[in-house]
Design an enzyme around this catalytic site. Sequence first.
Site, PDB file in Angstrom:
ATOM      1  N   THR A 196     -12.518  52.390 -64.210  1.00 58.82           N
ATOM      2  CA  THR A 196     -11.981  52.292 -62.855  1.00 58.82           C
ATOM      3  C   THR A 196     -11.939  50.814 -62.497  1.00 58.82           C
ATOM      4  O   THR A 196     -12.981  50.183 -62.318  1.00 58.82           O
ATOM      5  CB  THR A 196     -12.854  53.059 -61.846  1.00 58.82           C
ATOM      6  OG1 THR A 196     -12.825  54.458 -62.169  1.00 58.82           O
ATOM      7  CG2 THR A 196     -12.336  52.872 -60.430  1.00 58.82           C
ATOM      8  N   LYS A 216      -7.015  56.966 -58.230  1.00 56.65           N
ATOM      9  CA  LYS A 216      -8.481  57.017 -58.237  1.00 56.65           C
ATOM     10  C   LYS A 216      -9.073  56.342 -57.007  1.00 56.65           C
ATOM     11  O   LYS A 216      -9.956  56.896 -56.342  1.00 56.65           O
ATOM     12  CB  LYS A 216      -9.008  56.342 -59.512  1.00 56.65           C
ATOM     13  CG  LYS A 216     -10.531  56.139 -59.560  1.00 56.65           C
ATOM     14  CD  LYS A 216     -11.299  57.446 -59.598  1.00 56.65           C
ATOM     15  CE  LYS A 216     -12.803  57.227 -59.573  1.00 56.65           C
ATOM     16  NZ  LYS A 216     -13.328  56.681 -60.821  1.00 56.65           N
ATOM     17  N   LYS A 248     -18.197  49.881 -55.291  1.00 52.70           N
ATOM     18  CA  LYS A 248     -17.197  49.254 -56.152  1.00 52.70           C
ATOM     19  C   LYS A 248     -15.807  49.834 -55.873  1.00 52.70           C
ATOM     20  O   LYS A 248     -14.833  49.087 -55.704  1.00 52.70           O
ATOM     21  CB  LYS A 248     -17.561  49.471 -57.623  1.00 52.70           C
ATOM     22  CG  LYS A 248     -16.469  49.065 -58.606  1.00 52.70           C
ATOM     23  CD  LYS A 248     -16.732  49.616 -60.001  1.00 52.70           C
ATOM     24  CE  LYS A 248     -15.515  49.455 -60.903  1.00 52.70           C
ATOM     25  NZ  LYS A 248     -15.710  50.055 -62.233  1.00 52.70           N
TER      26      LYS A 248
END
Length: 293
Positions: A94, A169, A244
């Site tokens: 990611t 995502k 994050k």
Amino acid sequence: MAKIAFIGLGNMGGPMAANLAKAQHHVTAFDLSDAAVKAAVDKGAHKAATAAEAVKGAEIVVTMLPAGKHVREVYEKDVLPNVAKGTLLIDCSTIDVDSARHVAVLAEKAGMEMVDAPVSGGVGGATAGTLTFMVGGGDGAFGKARPILEKMGKNIVHAGASGNGQAAKICNNMILGVSMVAVSEAFMLAKRLGLDAQKMFDVVSTSSGSCWALTSYCPVPGPVPASPANRDYQAGFTAAMMLKDLMLAQQAANAAGASTPLGAEAAQLFNMFVNSGNSAKDFSGIIRMLDGK
């Protein structure tokens, strides 16, 4: 049976590589952690001393790395110079959209097909092979990647061109971060108003406020036995990882000129939670901070 190089054997990558080996693929694994490599070998993978060694002779390369800078470095220094033309590259990290698209361009110039395929489902999903993959890349590359991804996941969604897997995502996880804060605030308000947590759950889970953060991952102990709240917030998805992803969403929003005030507020709250010594706790543990604990 394909020859697969797997680079990055952390909490997610380790079980993903194990599922590929379980499916009878020849998996050559590398990680900077010797313990992670040993765990992969114990699950049927073969050890490589370096990332460059792992990818030599591979038909498919799968990477699961912490951040965009790591993906750029590994592909530029280790992968692209050492694989044959036609090798399929699958990055499950990611990372920021720009890095994903940058590496995809380099791969295309070198004669490779590449997809970005970040995942949702946490460590449990990685272990069980039930992950959701959000895939960016051309139709041909997606078609080749799908049978491999199906050995690691249950839901494989082609999100569009290169980088769109990453876009999907971070948008998904921004929703998750915001909704977890909202669910946590609502339970704390209910508590102060004298409403039992189970009664609150029974009402909201069948009403208009229902959402995944409530029904599958309830942040208070009791209503959902499988949720981390019943294990002192032992992480399925750490607060650090949520922070994050929220920061990646903010970076993308700023670059695209999109207004995401709730996403920005969630990022600030998770930053406070992480910096209070909770980086390794499950992200649902933010309810403790909101409760003043």
